[in-house]
Design an enzyme around this catalytic site. Structure first.
Site, short mmCIF file in Angstrom:
data_model
loop_
_atom_site.label_atom_id
_atom_site.label_comp_id
_atom_site.label_asym_id
_atom_site.label_seq_id
_atom_site.Cartn_x
_atom_site.Cartn_y
_atom_site.Cartn_z
N HIS A 57 0.82 -1.20 0.00
CA HIS A 57 0.00 0.00 0.00
C HIS A 57 0.86 1.26 0.00
CE1 HIS A 57 -3.80 -2.13 1.80
NE2 HIS A 57 -3.47 -2.57 0.60
N GLU A 59 0.75 3.95 1.91
CA GLU A 59 1.19 4.46 3.21
C GLU A 59 2.50 3.83 3.65
OE1 GLU A 59 -3.40 4.01 3.50
OE2 GLU A 59 -1.74 3.18 2.34
N CYS A 82 -6.27 1.46 5.72
CA CYS A 82 -6.83 0.20 6.20
C CYS A 82 -6.51 -0.01 7.68
CB CYS A 82 -6.31 -0.97 5.37
SG CYS A 82 -4.54 -1.31 5.55
N CYS A 91 -2.24 -0.46 7.78
CA CYS A 91 -1.51 0.78 7.54
C CYS A 91 -1.65 1.74 8.71
CB CYS A 91 -1.99 1.44 6.25
SG CYS A 91 -1.50 0.54 4.76
#
Length: 367
Positions: A57, A59, A82, A91
């Site tokens: 992801h 982040e 998430c 995250c």
């Protein structure tokens, strides 16, 4: 939650611009952008977007690049992070561990697995702003629809002649679009997770549905043929010709589909051998399709509009005429009238060479 500032809006705008070219590359995950910014100097420390295929992801990537410099920063995200263990760690936990002091979120994440993310950040002492930022909402409209209606965001693209025709009877679609229009359609293909055409279009026009823009052929998304009551077979080149690109057929249960094993067959409910359009879109949503580009013929245009399944409509108007023997875009009058009756409003125009692109959207939905 604290208030949104002018600087916040500027950084969120930048995050959306950064993420937009990656839409269509992140599989069943949204194309999220993460920008880490030093709040004192208003300078960018690091940035990332959801990786190809959806992992890792944005982040976690931005935090990893920033290292110890992430502490004390403001994190700008186009979508709420998430808060669950899945194929990647949460995250939210990475944000807290990094010592980030403030998070500004462009759009809420309506995936149930993201529920509680903002509260978890705030309980850890992280200032959090949910901006309801219009460009972020537009960027993630497909992700939002997939988790609220179980179907993708649908964009339909249609090229019509000056006399309102799609093509000529018995000869398929007329070559009326100029090269700038063809390039624009190709660009939309790169940002879709799938392209859908009806069986009649697949037979008469023999489309490849690939991306012809130089260097972007690998951005060709899943190609989908919606079979009619007559079924479909490998005589249709889109189904039977090996191309190396992923292809699927959606057919009503019981309708004959003669396709090689490389072509996926998706069965849905329907009537009189024709798939139910909403069921077909729901099946694509279950496959993780967030943004669907439809390049329809006359019947499919009417069906989608009647079923209220079009979120954005791109009408490309050519100055050329088809003349006698033409197949109208709509048998019920001008296509613009049909769009208006379906609740779609014109939102903008632009020139594509000699052609004119007219965009229509549904005001009550994310745009």
């Amino acid at each position: 939650m604290t208030e949104l500032t002018a600087e916040d809006r500027r950084w969120l705008d930048a995050a959306v611009r950064y993420a937009s070219p990656f839409v269509g590359t992140t599989a069943d995950e949204p194309a999220v952008a993460a920008l880490l910014v030093d709040p004192r100097s208003q300078t960018l420390v690091s940035r990332a977007v959801t990786a190809k295929g959806g992992r890792p992801h944005a982040e976690s990537q931005a935090i990893a690049v920033a290292g110890f410099e992430a502490a004390g920063c403001t994190l700008y995200l186009t979508l709420e992070p998430c808060h669950h263990w899945g194929r990647t760690p949460p995250c939210v936990d990475a944000i807290i561990r990094a010592g980030i002091m403030r998070v500004v979120i462009g759009a809420a994440n309506l995936d149930p697995q993201a529920a509680g993310s903002i509260g978890h950040l705030e309980s850890a002492g992280v200032e959090t702003v949910l901006a309801n930022h219009a460009p972020s909402l537009a960027l993630h409209a497909g992700h939002t629809l997939r988790h609220t209606t179980a179907r993708p965001f649908v964009t339909a693209v249609l090229v019509a002649s000056a006399d309102g025709m799609l093509g000529r009877s018995g000869a398929g679609r007329a070559p009326i679009a100029g090269q700038p229009s063809s390039n624009w359609i190709d660009l939309q293909r790169t940002r879709a997770d799938a392209i859908l055409v009806g069986a009649a279009t697949a037979r008469s026009d023999d489309p490849a549905l690939t991306v012809a823009l130089p260097g972007l052929a690998l951005r060709t998304p899943l190609r989908v043929v919606l079979a009619g009551a007559g079924g479909i077979d490998r005589k249709v080149n889109l189904v039977g010709r090996f191309s190396g690109y992923r292809t699927a057929v959606i057919a009503e249960t019981g309708v004959a589909v003669d396709a090689p094993v490389s072509v996926e067959t998706i069965r849905v409910a329907g009537s009189q051998g024709r798939p139910d359009l909403e069921a077909a879109l729901t099946a694509l949503g279950r496959k993780g399709i967030q943004n669907l580009l439809v390049e329809p013929g006359q019947r499919l245009v009417a069906g989608l509009l009647e079923a209220d399944l079009v979120d954005r409509f791109a009408l490309i108007l050519s100055p050329l005429s088809v003349g006698e023997g033409g197949v109208p875009a709509s048998p019920d009058g001008p296509i613009a009238d049909l769009l208006g009756a379906a609740g779609l409003a014109e939102t903008g125009r632009q020139r594509l060479g000699d052609d004119t692109l007219v965009l229509y959207e549904r005001p009550s939905r994310p745009n």
